[in-house]
Design a protein around this motif. Structure first.
Motif, short mmCIF file in Angstrom:
data_model
loop_
_atom_site.label_atom_id
_atom_site.label_comp_id
_atom_site.label_asym_id
_atom_site.label_seq_id
_atom_site.Cartn_x
_atom_site.Cartn_y
_atom_site.Cartn_z
N SER A 21 0.83 -1.21 0.00
CA SER A 21 0.00 0.00 0.00
C SER A 21 0.86 1.26 0.00
CB SER A 21 -0.93 -0.01 1.21
OG SER A 21 -1.76 1.13 1.18
N SER A 25 0.90 4.13 -3.04
CA SER A 25 0.48 5.50 -2.74
C SER A 25 1.59 6.51 -2.97
CB SER A 25 -0.04 5.60 -1.30
OG SER A 25 1.01 5.39 -0.37
N LYS A 35 -3.24 6.75 -11.45
CA LYS A 35 -3.37 7.42 -10.15
C LYS A 35 -2.70 6.58 -9.08
CE LYS A 35 -7.70 5.35 -8.65
NZ LYS A 35 -8.80 5.58 -7.78
N CYS A 36 -2.47 7.19 -7.93
CA CYS A 36 -2.03 6.46 -6.76
C CYS A 36 -3.22 5.66 -6.23
CB CYS A 36 -1.52 7.42 -5.68
SG CYS A 36 0.03 8.23 -6.11
N LEU A 37 -2.93 4.61 -5.50
CA LEU A 37 -3.99 3.76 -4.96
C LEU A 37 -4.12 3.96 -3.46
CD1 LEU A 37 -3.22 0.38 -6.80
CD2 LEU A 37 -4.71 2.25 -7.53
N SER A 38 -5.36 4.00 -3.00
CA SER A 38 -5.65 4.03 -1.57
C SER A 38 -5.40 2.64 -0.99
CB SER A 38 -7.11 4.43 -1.35
OG SER A 38 -7.96 3.38 -1.82
N TYR A 39 -5.47 2.53 0.33
CA TYR A 39 -5.32 1.23 0.97
C TYR A 39 -6.40 0.26 0.47
CZ TYR A 39 -4.68 -2.49 4.31
OH TYR A 39 -4.46 -3.72 4.87
N ASP A 40 -7.65 0.73 0.39
CA ASP A 40 -8.74 -0.12 -0.08
C ASP A 40 -8.51 -0.57 -1.53
OD1 ASP A 40 -10.04 -0.04 2.34
OD2 ASP A 40 -11.47 1.50 1.74
N GLU A 41 -8.03 0.33 -2.39
CA GLU A 41 -7.74 -0.03 -3.78
C GLU A 41 -6.58 -1.02 -3.85
OE1 GLU A 41 -9.12 4.00 -6.14
OE2 GLU A 41 -7.27 4.04 -4.94
N THR A 42 -5.58 -0.84 -2.99
CA THR A 42 -4.47 -1.79 -2.93
C THR A 42 -4.97 -3.15 -2.48
OG1 THR A 42 -2.77 -0.11 -2.58
CG2 THR A 42 -2.29 -2.32 -1.75
#
Length: 178
Positions: A21, A25, A35-42
């Motif tokens: 994560s 990010s 885009k960068c990924l959030s924790y949920d997206e990761t």
């Protein structure tokens, strides 16, 4: 598990989520991604990786340093099926935390994956692609013996997006480096 002199490519574990994560990010690491990924997206990405391993017996491998057992990124295979002349297919890709850049890890891990795929007769060829401005990843493609196939506009990105134009490489397996 795949081993090189310096790396272990292995199945993912829950302990990988925090550093994964953090890497996803990081604006520099994700510069050539939409885009960068959030924790949920990761977490969603992690679940897709695990599902692909379960479905095919291979996929994107977690990469750790042998010397420290530290997770530093991933390398491996992914099935893609977006609309393109060369699709569907299997892509080889990589992503590493920036503190591990410029040390040859991406090339070392990618070569090990290619060797494994060839010896295991997993598939006949692989592709790799990236935004045309991502010269670091393109250099890894070249170092692994992949051949440039041309350019395409990535259908998942909107017209006018700075990353829309991609460069495409291909490798016929078992016709690789020695």
């Amino acid at each position: 598990m795949i081993e090189t002199d310096r790396l272990i490519l292995r199945a993912w574990c829950n302990d990988d989520l925090a550093p994964f994560s953090k890497m996803n990010s990081d604006k520099e690491v994700m510069e050539y991604m939409p885009k960068c990924l959030s924790y949920d997206e990761t977490m969603q990405f992690y679940n897709r990786i695990v599902d692909e391993h379960n479905n095919f017996g291979y996929g994107l491998y977690a990469v750790e340093l042998k010397s420290t057992d530290m997770f530093i990124g991933y390398t491996g295979f992914h099935h893609f099926d977006f609309e393109a002349e060369f699709s569907p297919g299997i892509e080889i890709g990589w992503r590493f935390a920036k503190e591990h850049w410029n040390q040859g890890y991406a090339t070392e891990a990618a070569r090990a994956c290619i060797d494994y795929a060839c010896k295991s007769k997993l598939f006949d060829n692989i592709y790799s692609f990236t935004a045309v401005c991502n010269h670091r990843s393109e250099r890894v493609m070249q170092k692994t013996g992949m051949k440039h196939q041309g350019f395409f506009l990535h259908p998942s990105l909107p017209d006018g997006h700075r990353l829309k134009e991609h460069t495409l490489y291909k490798l016929e397996l078992c016709h690789t480096f020695q």
